[in-house]
Design an enzyme around this catalytic site. Structure first.
Site, short mmCIF file in Angstrom:
data_model
loop_
_atom_site.label_atom_id
_atom_site.label_comp_id
_atom_site.label_asym_id
_atom_site.label_seq_id
_atom_site.Cartn_x
_atom_site.Cartn_y
_atom_site.Cartn_z
N ARG A 36 1.14 -1.35 0.09
CA ARG A 36 0.01 -0.05 -0.08
C ARG A 36 1.13 0.97 -0.23
NH1 ARG A 36 -2.98 -4.03 2.16
NH2 ARG A 36 -4.94 -4.54 1.61
N HIS A 123 -2.47 -15.38 6.08
CA HIS A 123 -2.67 -14.65 4.59
C HIS A 123 -2.21 -16.09 3.14
CE1 HIS A 123 -3.70 -10.12 6.53
NE2 HIS A 123 -4.30 -10.83 6.84
N SER A 193 1.36 -1.27 10.18
CA SER A 193 0.22 -0.42 10.31
C SER A 193 -0.90 -0.91 11.89
CB SER A 193 -0.23 0.35 9.70
OG SER A 193 -0.95 -0.25 8.60
N ASN A 215 8.14 0.37 14.39
CA ASN A 215 7.59 0.57 12.62
C ASN A 215 7.78 1.88 12.49
OD1 ASN A 215 6.10 -0.27 10.84
ND2 ASN A 215 4.64 1.56 11.51
N ASP A 232 14.17 2.38 10.46
CA ASP A 232 14.10 1.19 10.35
C ASP A 232 15.21 0.03 10.71
OD1 ASP A 232 16.36 -0.01 7.92
OD2 ASP A 232 15.08 0.66 6.86
#
Length: 244
Positions: A36, A123, A193, A215, A232
């Site tokens: 995204r 997933h 996120s 994050n 990072d």
């Protein structure tokens, strides 16, 4: 960042049952685009004239199996991508008996490639394929080596074992993830996120001692964490290893 690294090292050293919860940001350093983010896979595949959600949906697979399989081979299979230091650090802690394993939203299979064995892939994974007609199973290596799009047994289309839009998450995978979270003394969230539901909501089941988020961007759970590092993650892990 030095104080944060020191605190992270203390937490990791004191922990015996760490669970890692990872998202797309973990694999960016391996050259796999975040779906995204600007310039990520969502931006890239939307140029094909369909919405990214449709191209990754059960509806598209049902309407045009050949088109879906061609899309999978063109956009999702990345033979040149390898685990990075974050994947390797997670696998090492599991190998040392300090971690219960990984819960991941990623489909790239890089945690397993790095040596992690207790991986709950919410997933699904591109490391496994199966025939839509006869359920014959294939590895990603077999599919890529032969550019295999049809089942060698029955000729049916072969799809990756990933969760498409319009499909339910695997309940056995969810149960294993919940067992990890309720058994862990430390939860480390990396590269997500924490907004994609229902997967992200799983972290609310953690009741252990230390909750860490690493994050680049803020998450809805930052205020609940004991330690938040917006940097990072490869740099974070390298700095952590230098203190060991």
């Amino acid at each position: 960042m030095t104080d944060q690294i020191t605190k992270l090292k203390t937490i990791i050293d004191e922990s015996e049952r760490i669970v890692f919860f990872t998202g797309a940001g973990v694999s960016v350093a391996s050259g796999i685009p975040d779906f995204r983010s600007m310039g990520g896979l969502f931006d890239e595949i939307s140029k094909d004239g369909y919405s990214p959600e449709y191209l990754l949906s059960r509806d598209y697979l049902n309407a045009d199996p050949e088109g879906y399989i061609n899309f999978t081979h063109k956009r999702l299979l990345m033979s040149d991508k390898a685990p990075n230091p974050v994947h390797e650090w997670i696998a090492q802690l599991e190998d040392e008996g300090r971690a219960l394993g990984v819960i991941t939203q990623n489909i790239d299979g890089l945690h397993s490639d790095a040596g992690s064995t207790n991986v709950d892939e919410l997933h699904g994974t591109l490391n496994r394929f199966y025939c839509l007609n006869c359920d014959a199973e294939y590895t990603k290596e077999e599919v890529m080596e032969k550019t295999l799009k049809e089942c060698e047994r029955c000729g049916g289309p072969i799809r990756p074992d990933i969760v498409l839009y319009g499909e339910m998450l695997n309940q056995q995978t969810i149960s294993r993830a919940l067992n990890k979270l309720t058994s862990a003394d430390t939860l480390v969230v990396l590269g997500t996120s924490l907004v994609v539901q229902p997967a992200a909501g799983l972290v609310s089941n953690f009741q252990g001692d230390h909750f860490v988020i690493i994050n680049r961007d803020q998450t809805p759970y930052d205020n609940s964490a004991d330690l938040v590092i917006h940097d990072d993650m490869v740099d974070v892990i390298k700095a952590l290893n230098e203190q060991s």
